[in-house]
Design a protein around this motif. Structure first.
Motif, PDB file in Angstrom:
ATOM      1  N   GLU A 151     -12.560 -10.281   1.588  1.00  0.00           N
ATOM      2  CA  GLU A 151     -11.491  -9.769   2.430  1.00  0.00           C
ATOM      3  C   GLU A 151     -11.629  -8.247   2.605  1.00  0.00           C
ATOM      4  OE1 GLU A 151      -6.691  -9.669   2.527  1.00  0.00           O
ATOM      5  OE2 GLU A 151      -7.611 -10.898   0.962  1.00  0.00           O
ATOM      6  N   LYS A 172      -9.621  -6.029   3.415  1.00  0.00           N
ATOM      7  CA  LYS A 172      -8.542  -5.175   2.909  1.00  0.00           C
ATOM      8  C   LYS A 172      -8.624  -4.952   1.398  1.00  0.00           C
ATOM      9  CE  LYS A 172      -6.048  -5.830   6.995  1.00  0.00           C
ATOM     10  NZ  LYS A 172      -5.211  -6.690   7.819  1.00  0.00           N
ATOM     11  N   LEU A 173      -9.334  -5.850   0.684  1.00  0.00           N
ATOM     12  CA  LEU A 173      -9.596  -5.572  -0.736  1.00  0.00           C
ATOM     13  C   LEU A 173     -10.483  -4.336  -0.844  1.00  0.00           C
ATOM     14  CD1 LEU A 173     -10.431  -9.017  -2.399  1.00  0.00           C
ATOM     15  CD2 LEU A 173      -8.355  -7.671  -2.619  1.00  0.00           C
ATOM     16  N   TRP A 207     -10.872  -1.957   1.446  1.00  0.00           N
ATOM     17  CA  TRP A 207     -10.106  -0.784   1.881  1.00  0.00           C
ATOM     18  C   TRP A 207      -9.181  -0.300   0.768  1.00  0.00           C
ATOM     19  CZ3 TRP A 207      -8.314  -2.211   7.574  1.00  0.00           C
ATOM     20  CH2 TRP A 207      -9.444  -2.212   8.405  1.00  0.00           C
ATOM     21  N   SER A 208      -8.521  -1.249   0.097  1.00  0.00           N
ATOM     22  CA  SER A 208      -7.587  -0.863  -0.970  1.00  0.00           C
ATOM     23  C   SER A 208      -8.321  -0.088  -2.056  1.00  0.00           C
ATOM     24  CB  SER A 208      -6.932  -2.098  -1.583  1.00  0.00           C
ATOM     25  OG  SER A 208      -6.156  -2.772  -0.618  1.00  0.00           O
ATOM     26  N   ALA A 209      -9.529  -0.558  -2.396  1.00  0.00           N
ATOM     27  CA  ALA A 209     -10.296   0.116  -3.444  1.00  0.00           C
ATOM     28  C   ALA A 209     -10.781   1.485  -2.967  1.00  0.00           C
ATOM     29  CB  ALA A 209     -11.478  -0.752  -3.864  1.00  0.00           C
ATOM     30  N   MET A 210     -11.200   1.557  -1.705  1.00  0.00           N
ATOM     31  CA  MET A 210     -11.683   2.844  -1.192  1.00  0.00           C
ATOM     32  C   MET A 210     -10.558   3.869  -1.131  1.00  0.00           C
ATOM     33  SD  MET A 210     -14.333   1.620   1.770  1.00  0.00           S
ATOM     34  CE  MET A 210     -15.016   3.227   2.169  1.00  0.00           C
ATOM     35  N   ALA A 211      -9.372   3.414  -0.718  1.00  0.00           N
ATOM     36  CA  ALA A 211      -8.237   4.340  -0.653  1.00  0.00           C
ATOM     37  C   ALA A 211      -7.868   4.827  -2.057  1.00  0.00           C
ATOM     38  CB  ALA A 211      -7.040   3.656   0.008  1.00  0.00           C
ATOM     39  N   ALA A 212      -8.081   3.983  -3.067  1.00  0.00           N
ATOM     40  CA  ALA A 212      -7.764   4.389  -4.437  1.00  0.00           C
ATOM     41  C   ALA A 212      -8.816   5.337  -5.002  1.00  0.00           C
ATOM     42  CB  ALA A 212      -7.637   3.151  -5.334  1.00  0.00           C
ATOM     43  N   LYS A 265     -17.480  -3.068  -8.027  1.00  0.00           N
ATOM     44  CA  LYS A 265     -16.071  -3.130  -8.403  1.00  0.00           C
ATOM     45  C   LYS A 265     -15.275  -4.114  -7.566  1.00  0.00           C
ATOM     46  CE  LYS A 265     -15.611   0.963 -11.000  1.00  0.00           C
ATOM     47  NZ  LYS A 265     -15.666   2.418 -10.920  1.00  0.00           N
ATOM     48  N   VAL A 266     -15.717  -4.407  -6.351  1.00  0.00           N
ATOM     49  CA  VAL A 266     -14.948  -5.307  -5.496  1.00  0.00           C
ATOM     50  C   VAL A 266     -15.765  -6.512  -5.034  1.00  0.00           C
ATOM     51  CG1 VAL A 266     -13.541  -5.513  -3.418  1.00  0.00           C
ATOM     52  CG2 VAL A 266     -13.556  -3.366  -4.689  1.00  0.00           C
ATOM     53  N   PRO A 288     -17.024  -9.062  -8.048  1.00  0.00           N
ATOM     54  CA  PRO A 288     -15.960  -9.916  -8.604  1.00  0.00           C
ATOM     55  C   PRO A 288     -15.285 -10.804  -7.564  1.00  0.00           C
ATOM     56  CG  PRO A 288     -15.329  -7.582  -8.697  1.00  0.00           C
ATOM     57  CD  PRO A 288     -16.780  -7.637  -8.319  1.00  0.00           C
ATOM     58  N   ALA A 289     -15.146 -10.298  -6.319  1.00  0.00           N
ATOM     59  CA  ALA A 289     -14.479 -11.119  -5.302  1.00  0.00           C
ATOM     60  C   ALA A 289     -15.346 -12.309  -4.903  1.00  0.00           C
ATOM     61  CB  ALA A 289     -14.140 -10.271  -4.072  1.00  0.00           C
ATOM     62  N   PHE A 326     -10.015   3.972   7.764  1.00  0.00           N
ATOM     63  CA  PHE A 326     -10.742   2.708   7.650  1.00  0.00           C
ATOM     64  C   PHE A 326     -11.510   2.413   8.933  1.00  0.00           C
ATOM     65  CE2 PHE A 326      -6.677   1.935   5.220  1.00  0.00           C
ATOM     66  CZ  PHE A 326      -7.217   2.279   4.002  1.00  0.00           C
ATOM     67  N   PRO A 384     -11.452   6.871   4.118  1.00  0.00           N
ATOM     68  CA  PRO A 384     -10.286   6.659   3.269  1.00  0.00           C
ATOM     69  C   PRO A 384     -10.225   7.692   2.144  1.00  0.00           C
ATOM     70  CG  PRO A 384     -11.637   4.659   3.428  1.00  0.00           C
ATOM     71  CD  PRO A 384     -12.426   5.773   4.015  1.00  0.00           C
ATOM     72  N   TRP A 434      -8.811 -10.935  -9.605  1.00  0.00           N
ATOM     73  CA  TRP A 434      -9.400 -11.000 -10.944  1.00  0.00           C
ATOM     74  C   TRP A 434      -8.733 -10.036 -11.917  1.00  0.00           C
ATOM     75  CZ3 TRP A 434     -11.654  -9.170  -6.548  1.00  0.00           C
ATOM     76  CH2 TRP A 434     -11.971  -7.819  -6.492  1.00  0.00           C
ATOM     77  N   TYR A 449      -5.691   0.389 -11.542  1.00  0.00           N
ATOM     78  CA  TYR A 449      -6.978   0.608 -10.880  1.00  0.00           C
ATOM     79  C   TYR A 449      -7.095   2.018 -10.292  1.00  0.00           C
ATOM     80  CZ  TYR A 449     -11.024  -0.075  -7.905  1.00  0.00           C
ATOM     81  OH  TYR A 449     -12.263   0.056  -7.319  1.00  0.00           O
ATOM     82  N   TYR A 508      -1.592   6.062  -7.575  1.00  0.00           N
ATOM     83  CA  TYR A 508      -2.512   7.183  -7.444  1.00  0.00           C
ATOM     84  C   TYR A 508      -1.914   8.332  -6.632  1.00  0.00           C
ATOM     85  CZ  TYR A 508      -4.104   4.278  -3.413  1.00  0.00           C
ATOM     86  OH  TYR A 508      -4.184   3.491  -2.288  1.00  0.00           O
TER      87      TYR A 508
END
Lengths: 255, 258
Positions: free
Chosen positions: A150, A152-153, A155-160, A170-171, A174-175, B55, B73, B89, B98, B150
């Motif tokens: 997905e 957006k998973l 994107w969520s990690a990149m934004a973090a 990291k994504v 595991p996904a 994005f 991003p 997970w 995270y 964050y």
């Protein structure tokens, strides 16, 4: 309650196996097949137990297991890394895709004579054959899993704050784990079949070799022992993989 | 401050025809403002949010954050998606931790901060649950906590309550406002619900579709802190809602949309 249901499932699963053994016994008892060619199951299991404590039998099992694990491990490492790399990088995908298309449907066992000439009669030729056969289901399911992660998973990690190059580990990895493990399961079954087949065709040891040697000398009981052994090994390995799967996928909805 | 400067976005459709998703959008969002982007589906409102998130790169034009062009991003802009996009997970705690861990916060500190956030969004006791064990509303609370963890300067919310039932949606709107009242982060909130936009926002950006354009920007001059029960009875609130709905109805008429 849950353990009861589990033991119930296991007991229910034993019923068809018991039926097959009963059928086997029936064939022998009612004289449909001569006992010299189709020995009764009791005799085979007795011989199996007898063999299990001998060191020569241990040696045969060890030889088969080394080939099985060697080939399967190579297939997992290569399949997962190539699959992920192809899904992540269009240039790698452009190289991998045609190669996979040509090689995946090829009966890998046809390579075995060449492998024997190149690598000799020991472990290497069999390990490579097992790896070649188990590779493609693992590679294809990894590729599929990694390319349907997905968006957006990610994107969520990149934004973090996860850098692009770490996203794979990291994504994406595991996904894609549910698909990867499905591929591994198919790859493991194929590995069991192929290692046995290779040992039957040309080998100096291993369970497949045991079977062929017994068959050629009409020792019917000894012929069935390796057959039962490889089935049991397959059952145990599949159970272990299943346990690993439920552990790794404990957070995923459909695991 | 976020500046969107003459942004256009063209997508290639399967028939190889260019589709103009966003046409010449310019918009300035002040620090601390709660701004909703309101429009029918297909008007490019989510795309606009993704451009601010970094994005998606616009086909032409530029989006700027604090005067600097947005090229990707970053943790200064935290997204919350309609689909939650939680890591399946990881546990609730793992998901919330995270971001801080990626920012280099020590594990023990990240855990303490994350637990406090989980409590703030009302999920104390669920730290070790996996997302699959939670309801939709709880998942979205976790997603909000994961983003807040964050410390983004701007929250980018993409129809965050769109997948929830009416009751859960109302509760989450109230809770979001309560959380927002504390630190007044800039919020860019995409929605197609007129009531939701008016209830939450300082400013509503109305968009029309094909091509996606800004139709009108309406300042919502209602007192804060806002309470749902009071606001629903407030004639000013009702007027905003009715006016905006009328404007959308007008635009659906073929005569005004040749």
């Amino acid at each position: 309650m849950k353990t009861n249901a589990l033991t119930g499932d296991v007991l229910l699963g034993l019923v068809p196996i018991a039926l097959v053994i009963a059928l086997w016994q029936g064939l022998v008892s009612f004289g449909f097949a001569p006992a010299t060619l189709l020995p009764p199951p009791g005799l085979v299991f007795a011989r199996l137990l007898q063999q299990l404590v001998t060191s020569t039998f241990h040696h045969e099992i060890a030889a088969t297991l080394i080939r099985l694990f060697g080939g399967f491990s190579i297939a997992v490492i290569l399949g997962v890394s190539i699959g992920i790399a192809a899904a992540a990088n269009p240039a790698i995908n452009a190289v991998v895709r045609p190669i996979v298309r040509v090689l995946a449907p090829l009966p890998k066992v046809a390579l075995y004579p060449a492998l024997l000439l190149l690598l000799g009669f020991k472990h290497e030729s069999k390990i490579v054959l097992v790896a070649a056969d188990a590779l493609f289901p693992i590679l294809l399911s990894t590729y599929y899993g990694a390319s349907t992660v997905e968006q957006k998973l990610i994107w969520s990690a990149m934004a973090a704050g996860t850098p692009r190059r770490e996203i794979l580990f990291k994504v994406v990895l595991p996904a894609a784990m549910p698909s990867i493990l499905t591929g591994c399961r198919i790859g493991l079954v194929i590995s069991c079949i192929v290692v046995f087949l290779a040992e039957m065709i040309t080998s100096t040891d291993g369970l497949g070799h045991m079977l062929v040697t017994a068959a050629r000398t009409f020792q019917a009981v000894d012929m069935f022992v390796p057959l039962i052994t490889i089935s049991l090994l397959g059952l145990i390995l599949n159970g272990l993989l299943q346990a690993l799967r439920s552990y790794l996928l404990r957070g995923f909805p459909e695991a | 401050m976020i500046e969107i400067d003459r942004v256009s976005q063209i997508f290639q459709t399967s028939s190889r025809k260019d589709h103009l998703a966003l046409s010449d959008i310019s918009l300035t969002i002040e620090d601390g403002a709660f701004v909703s982007i309101l429009g029918p589906s297909g008007c490019g409102k989510s795309t606009l949010l993704y451009i601010v998130g970094g994005f998606v790169s616009p086909t032409s034009g530029l989006a700027k954050m604090k005067g600097k062009a947005i090229t990707g991003p970053g943790p200064d802009r935290g997204p919350v998606f309609q689909e939650f996009a939680l890591f399946p997970w990881k546990t609730v705690l793992g998901n919330v931790m995270y971001g801080p861990r990626q920012q280099g916060v020590r594990a023990a500190d990240a855990e303490a901060q994350s637990k406090a956030l989980i409590e703030m969004v009302g999920l104390k006791g669920y730290e070790n649950f996996y997302p699959k064990e939670l309801s939709g509303g709880m998942k979205q609370r976790v997603a909000l906590a994961r983003t807040l963890a964050y410390h983004p300067e701007v929250l980018l919310m993409d129809e965050p309550f769109g997948a929830l039932d009416a009751h859960t949606r109302t509760r989450l709107q109230n809770d979001l406002l309560n959380i927002w009242e504390r630190d007044r982060k800039t919020v860019l909130f995409v929605t197609h619900s007129v009531e939701e936009a008016v209830f939450l926002s300082d400013k509503v950006v109305m968009m029309s579709k094909s091509p996606g354009r800004i139709r009108q920007v309406i300042d919502i001059d209602l007192p804060r802190p806002r309470r749902r029960t009071e606001l629903l009875l407030d004639p000013r609130y009702q007027k905003y809602v009715v006016d905006i709905e009328r404007m959308f109805d007008d635009s659906d008429e073929p005569a005004s949309n040749p």
